[in-house]
Motif scaffolding. Structure first.
Motif, PDB file in Angstrom:
ATOM      1  N   THR C  31      60.534  35.757  98.022  1.00 45.71           N
ATOM      2  CA  THR C  31      60.869  34.437  97.504  1.00 45.71           C
ATOM      3  C   THR C  31      60.320  33.380  98.441  1.00 45.71           C
ATOM      4  O   THR C  31      60.322  33.568  99.658  1.00 45.71           O
ATOM      5  CB  THR C  31      62.402  34.273  97.403  1.00 45.71           C
ATOM      6  N   SER C  32      59.866  32.248  97.889  1.00 44.49           N
ATOM      7  CA  SER C  32      59.414  31.151  98.736  1.00 44.49           C
ATOM      8  C   SER C  32      60.250  29.919  98.505  1.00 44.49           C
ATOM      9  O   SER C  32      60.755  29.692  97.401  1.00 44.49           O
ATOM     10  CB  SER C  32      57.951  30.817  98.447  1.00 44.49           C
ATOM     11  N   LEU C  33      60.381  29.154  99.564  1.00 41.02           N
ATOM     12  CA  LEU C  33      61.098  27.889  99.482  1.00 41.02           C
ATOM     13  C   LEU C  33      60.062  26.836  99.840  1.00 41.02           C
ATOM     14  O   LEU C  33      59.524  26.848 100.955  1.00 41.02           O
ATOM     15  CB  LEU C  33      62.245  27.901 100.487  1.00 41.02           C
ATOM     16  N   ILE C  34      59.744  25.973  98.902  1.00 36.09           N
ATOM     17  CA  ILE C  34      58.738  24.960  99.202  1.00 36.09           C
ATOM     18  C   ILE C  34      59.319  23.577  98.976  1.00 36.09           C
ATOM     19  O   ILE C  34      60.442  23.420  98.476  1.00 36.09           O
ATOM     20  CB  ILE C  34      57.456  25.141  98.341  1.00 36.09           C
ATOM     21  N   GLY C  35      58.557  22.593  99.333  1.00 37.21           N
ATOM     22  CA  GLY C  35      59.000  21.223  99.169  1.00 37.21           C
ATOM     23  C   GLY C  35      58.282  20.347 100.165  1.00 37.21           C
ATOM     24  O   GLY C  35      57.758  20.842 101.163  1.00 37.21           O
ATOM     25  N   PRO C  36      58.230  19.042  99.901  1.00 32.68           N
ATOM     26  CA  PRO C  36      57.527  18.129 100.811  1.00 32.68           C
ATOM     27  C   PRO C  36      58.190  18.096 102.184  1.00 32.68           C
ATOM     28  O   PRO C  36      59.325  18.546 102.343  1.00 32.68           O
ATOM     29  CB  PRO C  36      57.660  16.761 100.132  1.00 32.68           C
ATOM     30  N   ASN C  37      57.498  17.525 103.161  1.00 36.51           N
ATOM     31  CA  ASN C  37      58.089  17.376 104.499  1.00 36.51           C
ATOM     32  C   ASN C  37      59.417  16.641 104.423  1.00 36.51           C
ATOM     33  O   ASN C  37      59.540  15.670 103.688  1.00 36.51           O
ATOM     34  CB  ASN C  37      57.145  16.573 105.402  1.00 36.51           C
ATOM     35  N   GLY C  38      60.374  17.101 105.190  1.00 33.99           N
ATOM     36  CA  GLY C  38      61.656  16.417 105.224  1.00 33.99           C
ATOM     37  C   GLY C  38      62.528  16.717 104.030  1.00 33.99           C
ATOM     38  O   GLY C  38      63.536  16.057 103.810  1.00 33.99           O
ATOM     39  N   ALA C  39      62.145  17.728 103.251  1.00 31.92           N
ATOM     40  CA  ALA C  39      62.936  18.039 102.060  1.00 31.92           C
ATOM     41  C   ALA C  39      64.231  18.749 102.432  1.00 31.92           C
ATOM     42  O   ALA C  39      65.158  18.812 101.645  1.00 31.92           O
ATOM     43  CB  ALA C  39      62.121  18.901 101.113  1.00 31.92           C
ATOM     44  N   GLY C  40      64.296  19.300 103.636  1.00 35.08           N
ATOM     45  CA  GLY C  40      65.510  19.995 104.065  1.00 35.08           C
ATOM     46  C   GLY C  40      65.365  21.501 104.074  1.00 35.08           C
ATOM     47  O   GLY C  40      66.366  22.217 104.109  1.00 35.08           O
ATOM     48  N   LYS C  41      64.112  21.993 104.064  1.00 33.39           N
ATOM     49  CA  LYS C  41      63.905  23.442 104.004  1.00 33.39           C
ATOM     50  C   LYS C  41      64.426  24.129 105.263  1.00 33.39           C
ATOM     51  O   LYS C  41      65.192  25.089 105.189  1.00 33.39           O
ATOM     52  CB  LYS C  41      62.410  23.749 103.829  1.00 33.39           C
ATOM     53  N   LYS C 216      50.225  33.341  95.995  1.00 32.91           N
ATOM     54  CA  LYS C 216      49.789  34.735  95.993  1.00 32.91           C
ATOM     55  C   LYS C 216      50.939  35.694  96.264  1.00 32.91           C
ATOM     56  O   LYS C 216      51.037  36.743  95.660  1.00 32.91           O
ATOM     57  CB  LYS C 216      48.727  34.938  97.081  1.00 32.91           C
ATOM     58  N   VAL C 217      51.792  35.325  97.197  1.00 36.30           N
ATOM     59  CA  VAL C 217      52.725  36.314  97.708  1.00 36.30           C
ATOM     60  C   VAL C 217      54.085  36.284  97.011  1.00 36.30           C
ATOM     61  O   VAL C 217      54.787  37.285  96.953  1.00 36.30           O
ATOM     62  CB  VAL C 217      52.866  36.163  99.241  1.00 36.30           C
ATOM     63  N   SER C 218      54.482  35.112  96.456  1.00 36.98           N
ATOM     64  CA  SER C 218      55.868  34.979  95.999  1.00 36.98           C
ATOM     65  C   SER C 218      56.069  35.535  94.608  1.00 36.98           C
ATOM     66  O   SER C 218      55.238  35.361  93.728  1.00 36.98           O
ATOM     67  CB  SER C 218      56.289  33.509  95.974  1.00 36.98           C
ATOM     68  N   GLU C 219      57.246  36.144  94.452  1.00 40.95           N
ATOM     69  CA  GLU C 219      57.661  36.534  93.109  1.00 40.95           C
ATOM     70  C   GLU C 219      58.456  35.394  92.469  1.00 40.95           C
ATOM     71  O   GLU C 219      58.376  35.166  91.275  1.00 40.95           O
ATOM     72  CB  GLU C 219      58.513  37.796  93.187  1.00 40.95           C
ATOM     73  N   THR C 234      58.999  31.369  88.515  1.00 35.18           N
ATOM     74  CA  THR C 234      57.827  32.079  88.978  1.00 35.18           C
ATOM     75  C   THR C 234      56.789  31.052  89.396  1.00 35.18           C
ATOM     76  O   THR C 234      56.947  29.854  89.154  1.00 35.18           O
ATOM     77  CB  THR C 234      57.237  32.950  87.871  1.00 35.18           C
ATOM     78  N   ALA C 235      55.700  31.528  90.000  1.00 40.80           N
ATOM     79  CA  ALA C 235      54.658  30.626  90.458  1.00 40.80           C
ATOM     80  C   ALA C 235      54.157  29.738  89.326  1.00 40.80           C
ATOM     81  O   ALA C 235      54.038  28.514  89.459  1.00 40.80           O
ATOM     82  CB  ALA C 235      53.492  31.430  91.048  1.00 40.80           C
ATOM     83  N   ASP C 236      53.900  30.328  88.189  1.00 40.77           N
ATOM     84  CA  ASP C 236      53.361  29.561  87.070  1.00 40.77           C
ATOM     85  C   ASP C 236      54.353  28.519  86.561  1.00 40.77           C
ATOM     86  O   ASP C 236      54.003  27.372  86.311  1.00 40.77           O
ATOM     87  CB  ASP C 236      52.992  30.504  85.926  1.00 40.77           C
ATOM     88  N   GLU C 237      55.601  28.929  86.457  1.00 46.11           N
ATOM     89  CA  GLU C 237      56.629  27.989  85.976  1.00 46.11           C
ATOM     90  C   GLU C 237      56.717  26.776  86.894  1.00 46.11           C
ATOM     91  O   GLU C 237      56.753  25.636  86.448  1.00 46.11           O
ATOM     92  CB  GLU C 237      57.997  28.682  85.914  1.00 46.11           C
TER      93      GLU C 237
END
Lengths: 333, 376, 258, 304
Positions: C31-41, C216-219, C234-237
């Motif tokens: 699983t990946s957690l993404i978001g802009p800088n300062g998003a709180g990740k 590439k890597v995340s489900e 998913t990545a596409d969604e």
């Protein structure tokens, strides 16, 4: 402190350590023959010293060996775990008073009193360390200073500790019919204690717990992320340090035959700390050297008189500013 | 190879250091002289007194040597600095013991003197203690040590007798938490209560504490007829000053540790009328006149409170050596024990069964015009 | 769900850093957690691992509530992490660094160490063996006796991963593991992450800015913006989600070339 | 004396003692604020300040008189000298260590403290020095409560210095910069604040306040010695902790609270005066363990 690991390796070479990087400089000690030869030379020197030199030198050397034990103990707290303890003399006092009091108030012999003294010191370590080791590191320094003074004042005020005059007439111990009594005999007792202290220090430094101290000192957060309970690990260092202090105190008391609160002052704590830092925090040979400098220095330079402490203080400052790893050479990286 | 060289260097250092130590313990003098050890604090908080005592021994030795020495041999002095610290005192005593001294003179801080008794006892070295006077020394004395200063018990007797004569009914006793002043305070409390009088307050202050106002208020509230300070002049001066400043108007008395002209510098006018119990100091000893003059000429200042006693200590030891006719320890100790009350600077010396001075040598002084004068 | 966050709320000095975050990581998932800088990740990582104490909500891992636990307890339960800025133990060797991970799986204390009990010696050997095994797994066993901080940057990243692996985790949190790596190293990293999951069965939760790697890597991908969870799928969604596009366009760097 | 009188008198005693604690605690707290260092040498700056004040008074006492006028001059010069000493200590000893591990800088601070202490020990042979003044013992007697004029001058001066400090910190540019630096040094650098200068000014002021206390204490109590900074340093640190380390009003309040606690503590039946310092240190430890932020301190996250 590049040197903790170095000193560990110097003393305790792994059988097959490849000569890469840092290990290269220590290669000499990876040669077991040279390593054991060096150890043997030191041990023989320690064994024959009282025969070669007079009683006075023996007494001074006994004192230096006492400091070796105390300094190795404080080194675990300061050098390994990175905790500044300014009241280390308190544990020294707990050990000394515990055997003195038990010797006078109970029928326990000296040897039977030792476990009680050690438990008392460990308990003192837990009581003072438990709540305070969670605090900022500089608060710990001042709390230990306060604690050291509390112990000294208590010894001075309480009836059971003989108040300001302390306790005198402490019996010298016997072991299997051998009455430990003369300065030379005590010298060998302290030499034995020092050897044990060194072995225990080396083994601790080379253990899971010893590594945990270094991890916590280098980076508390990363250490905790690795599942290391920093409070517990620091407490372990603190308690082990207190046990070393107590062992020193126990034999100090029977050697001198009389103890009083002055022996456990802030100055005493500072001298032990100075020895550790001057020689090199975390480095066992450095700490031993520091202990010898602190004890032999003033005896050799009697003319210094009052200047003695000033010289040490200036030395400490210079060391901190220009060579924070201490006198003993460090491995290069 | 680096490390091998380092090991060599360290070994050399260690060897040199130990060599230095064993050299230091060699007899300081040539074979045909008599070596006397002087155990006094020449460094540390009490160095002033220690050096003062050492100077007194020097004068005595010089006088003896000028008259041809002892048993035809010259006296050599060797110092052992006790620094008023038990551990350092042990080091110093071991050093003196391994230098084959014929006898030792000195002993200032009782706490530091105590652990040295065993060392001299084991070596059977005669030890004339000229200042230390805690009663704790008595049971620890193996028999080779002789105390020529009156003990704390004698001072207590003097203090109680004097205060009773002044019609004092209640007293506040203040000590400083060290062996000497605590011992004196406890003895005084017991003696005072035994005399059926009241101890209004019994307090301890810490060395180096500057503010005694809270204590002064507490004492004032207890309203004793007298305050007895059993410790040294430095903090005593502060206490006296603050007692008077705080409006205490009763009698103030101090023990022998406060007998110093510096008390007046610190306490100022407040020290006027303060009583001090003291062993005899040079200015109040008629026989010490020439000693005082020599001392002033040689060292530039007046002899301190323990100088005459220490001078006597050296002279007494010399007398015992002459009487024994040998430098062997046993006969000298026997000779010391037989001291027959002959007169010295500070008065007659003879010993009890416990090797303490057989009479009390305490006098009472009073602060007058910024200096001490004889009271009574 | 291996890890389940419900309504996690975190405030610092009046500023709300995380608003009622809900999300989960499945057993053995990537699983990946993404978001802009300062998003709180990273703050979210810190809440999971016990470094921050959220004001509200719950974090349940493997049936245990983590919210009041100290970081070392969390690690012991099976969550390992790496740090955004490398946090290797300075002046210690690679092997010694990795041995740190074994601390929470071993027990020998001071007594055992001083007296070299047989159990202690066995344990030491085990620690060493496992640490070497982890180094072999990440491919830098031959550098084990070097001082960790003297290694090439990419290899230092691997030391951190090996160290985390040595804690025997069920879930591994990687905080920007690709930062500072070149493209070849990134490919190797992708392979490594997959092997961690495939060969060791460890679930991985990744914070990463390199979208190529993430895709590439995340489900599954979770998107965080201003402390709120704005998309998950998913990545596409995620790639097609307008809220995500808006969040990333609002950023000056436009680093996310979606 | 009735109980009320005793308590009122102890209140006065506590205020006087507390004023000294507060002045020294201020330096601790300000320095801790800007560089997060527990400056062990602070108590010794107080001590050296006392000696410098004594030296100045001995030199000018002849012409100016050794009462409060002369003492004021001595105090002022000592403040300037110790302010400079503080700056030098920071530059030489602490500045190079700011990036080093906290343990190193703490030990350095201890080393500076020992150097100052033992320098004076060597110079004075460890002897106590009488601080001679012409101060009288006069005062006001209100009921049974006695307040000397000296005590009034002393508490008044301490109050004035604290008001001046408070004004400086809240009204001037440097004062505001000082507060900003204590919150976030990096942000201050970005905003163009000369952080090194602010730190220097903080050391100057903190040390000067300690020197003022040292000189006044020497004059008021009548003696100075090399070890006089040790105990008050510990006590002032306790005061700073009670008030909340880093907080200026906290240090003032903490000083007074500790002074009063000690004064009233003397009166507690059953606890002898020999336990006084044990009492103070226990307060220190208890506050640190149970309320490390003190009365006015802000909690800070030491975490990443």
């Amino acid at each position: 402190m590049a040197d903790d690991a170095a000193s560990r390796r110097r003393r305790d070479p792994a059988p097959s350590r490849p000569n890469t990087g840092v290990a290269q400089l220590l290669a000499v000690f990876d040669d077991p023959r040279k390593f054991w030869l060096a150890i043997a030379v030191v041990l023989v020197a320690v064994a024959v010293a009282p025969l070669l030199f007079g009683q006075y030198a023996t007494v001074i050397l006994t004192n230096a060996l006492l400091y070796v034990v105390l300094c190795l103990g404080l080194n675990i707290v300061v050098g390994y775990a990175g905790l500044l303890d300014l009241g280390y003399a308190a544990f020294f006092a707990v050990g000394a008073y515990a055997v003195a009091i038990l010797g006078q108030q109970t029928a326990l012999g000296f040897w039977a009193a030792i476990p009680f003294a050690l438990v008392a010191a460990a308990a003192a370590g837990v009581i003072i360390g438990g709540p305070t080791l969670r605090l900022r590191s500089d608060y710990l320094a001042i709390v230990t200073l306060g604690f050291g003074e509390i112990v000294r004042f208590s010894a001075r005020n309480l009836e059971i500790t003989g108040a300001a005059s302390g306790i005198s007439g402490i019996e010298q111990p016997s072991l299997f019919g051998w009455h430990i009594d003369s300065p030379t005999e005590f010298y060998y007792v302290f030499a034995l204690l020092s050897v044990f202290a060194v072995i225990a220090s080396v083994r601790l430094a080379n253990s899971r717990l010893g590594r945990a101290w270094l991890y916590v000192r280098h980076d508390e957060d990363a250490a905790e992320a690795m599942g290391i309970d920093r409070v517990r690990v620091k407490l372990a260092a603190y308690v082990i340090g207190s046990i070393y202090g107590a062992i020193g105190g126990i034999f100090f008391a029977v050697n001198l035959g009389a103890i009083s609160p002055e022996s456990f002052s802030f100055e005493q704590s500072v001298l032990i700390l100075m020895a550790v830092i001057l020689g090199g925090m975390g480095k066992i040979p450095g700490v031993i050297l520091g202990a010898f400098i602190i004890v032999l220095g003033p005896e050799l330079l009697r003319d210094l008189g009052e200047l003695r402490l000033l010289v040490f203080a200036v030395g400490l400052l210079l060391i901190m500013l220009f060579r924070p790893s201490g006198i003993w050479p460090s491995r290069k990286s | 190879m680096r490390i091998t060289r380092r090991t060599l260097a360290l070994t050399a250092f260690a060897g040199a250091a130990l060599g230095g130590l064993s050299l230091a313990s060699l007899p300081a003098a040539a074979q045909d002289s008599i070596t006397i050890g002087v155990q006094v604090p020449t460094t540390g908080p009490e160095a002033t007194y220690g050096n003062d005592m050492f100077n007194a021994v020097k004068i005595a030795a010089q006088e003896i040597n000028e008259k041809g020495g002892l048993l035809g041999r010259q006296i050599e002095l060797t110092a052992g600095d006790s620094a008023c610290d038990p551990q350092q005192a042990v080091n110093a005593a071991s050093k003196l013991a391994s230098q084959d001294v014929v006898g030792v003179v000195g002993g200032y801080c009782s706490g530091a003197t105590l652990p040295t008794l065993k060392i001299y006892g084991d070596a059977n070295i005669p030890f004339v203690i000229t200042a230390s006077n805690s009663t704790k020394l008595i049971p620890a004395n193996p028999g080779n040590a002789f105390m020529i200063n009156s003990t704390g018990a004698d001072q207590t007797t003097k203090a109680v007798e004097f205060m009773e004569s002044k019609g004092i009914e209640s007293v506040a006793i203040v000590n400083q938490g060290d062996a000497y002043s605590q011992d004196l305070a406890n003895l005084t409390r017991d003696a005072w209560e035994q005399a059926g009088k009241k101890v209004a307050a019994f307090e301890t202050v810490n060395k180096g504490e500057q503010d005694y106002s809270a204590l002064v208020t507490k004492i004032k509230a207890a309203d004793p007829d007298a305050v007895f300070w059993t410790a040294y002049y430095a903090d005593g001066g502060l206490l006296i000053r603050q007692l008077r400043q705080g409006g205490y108007r009763g009698t103030i008395a101090v023990g022998d540790g406060s007998n110093s002209p510096k008390l007046f510098e610190i306490a100022g006018r407040a020290a006027e009328g303060v009583y001090a119990f003291s062993n005899p100091t040079a200015e109040f000893l008629p026989k010490a006149k020439s000693f005082s003059e020599t001392y002033k000429k040689q060292f530039g200042n007046a002899p301190g409170p323990y100088a005459p006693l220490t001078y006597d200590g050296m002279m007494l030891l010399a007398w015992a050596i002459e009487k024994a006719g040998t430098t062997d320890h046993g006969p000298i100790i026997e000779a010391l024990a037989s001291a027959d009350g002959q007169e010295w600077l500070s008065g007659p010396i003879s010993f009890t069964d416990e090797n303490t001075l057989a009479r009390s040598n305490f006098i009472v002084l009073e602060g007058k015009g910024g200096e001490w004068a004889l009271a009574e | 769900m291996l890890l389940k966050l419900s309504d996690v709320q975190l405030r610092f000095a009046g500023n709300t850093v995380l608003h009622d975050v809900n999300f989960g990581v499945a057993e053995s998932a990537l699983t990946s957690l993404i978001g802009p800088n300062g998003a709180g990740k990273t703050s979210l990582f810190n809440c999971i691992t016990g470094f921050y104490k959220p004001q509200g909500g719950s974090v349940v891992f493997d049936g245990h509530e983590l919210l009041r636990l100290k970081p070392h307890r969390v690690t012991k339960l099976g969550i390992a992490r790496t740090f955004q800025n490398l946090r290797l133990f300075r002046e210690m060797t690679v092997l010694e660094n990795v041995m740190a991970g074994m601390h929470c799986r071993t027990h020998a204390g001071a007594f055992a160490a001083v007296f070299r009990t047989p159990g202690q010696r066995r344990e030491e050997a085990e620690i060493r063996a496992e640490a070497e095994d982890c180094l072999r797994f990440v491919g830098i066993l031959d550098e084990k006796d070097r001082i960790a901080t003297t290694l090439a940057y990419g290899h230092q990243r691997r030391v951190e991963i090996a160290r985390a692996l040595a804690t025997r985790p069920k879930l591994m949190l990687l905080d920007e593991p690709a930062a500072g790596l070149n493209s070849g190293e990134k490919d190797e990293l992708i392979g490594l992450i997959r092997r961690i999951r495939d060969e060791r069965g460890v679930a991985v939760l990744l914070i990463e800015h390199d979208m190529g790697l993430v895709m590439k890597v995340s489900e599954r991908i979770t998107v965080l913006d201003h402390g709120r969870l704005i998309a998950e799928g998913t990545a596409d969604e995620v790639r097609r989600d307008p809220k995500v596009i808006e969040a990333y366009l609002g950023q000056e760097e436009g680093e996310a070339a979606l | 004396m009735s109980l009320t009188d005793i308590l009122m008198q102890q209140l006065v005693n506590g205020l006087v003692l507390g004023s000294f604690y507060a002045l020294v605690a201020l330096g601790y707290t300000m320095i801790f604020g800007v560089i997060k260092l527990l400056n062990f040498a602070h108590g010794d700056v107080y001590m050296v300040g006392g000696f410098v004040g004594f030296g100045v008074l001995s030199a000018v006492g002849g012409t100016l008189g050794a009462d409060w006028g002369g003492i004021a001059v001595a105090m002022f010069l000592s403040m300037i000298a110790m302010g400079c000493l503080g700056v030098v200590i920071e530059r030489v000893a602490y500045h190079p260590m700011l990036a080093a591990p906290r343990l190193s800088i703490l030990i350095t601070a201890l080393a500076v403290s020992l150097v100052l202490q033992n320098s004076v020990l060597t110079l004075t042979d460890g002897q106590i020095t009488a601080f001679r003044t012409d101060l009288g013992f006069g005062g006001l007697e209100i009921g049974h409560v006695f307040i000397t004029y000296n005590q009034m001058v002393l508490v008044g001066t301490a109050a004035l210095l604290m008001i001046a400090l408070e004004t400086f910190v809240s009204r001037t540019q440097y004062g505001r910069a000082m507060r900003a630096v204590s919150i976030d040094k990096d942000m201050c650098r970005l905003m163009g604040i000369d952080v090194a200068k602010v730190i220097a000014i903080t050391f100057f002021i903190g040390s000067a306040l300690a020197a003022a206390a040292g000189t006044m204490a020497g004059a008021y109590y009548g003696s100075i010695w090399y070890f006089m900074g040790f105990l008050i340093g510990l006590k002032a640190f306790t005061a700073a902790v009670i008030g909340g380390i880093g907080s200026i009003p906290g240090a003032m309040a903490g000083g007074l609270i500790l002074g009063l606690l000690e004064a009233f503590g003397t009166q507690i039946p059953g606890i002898g005066s020999e336990w006084k310092d044990v009492f103070s240190f226990s307060i220190l430890i208890l506050v640190l363990v149970f309320k490390p932020t003190g009365l006015f301190g802000k909690s800070e996250t030491e975490r990443m």
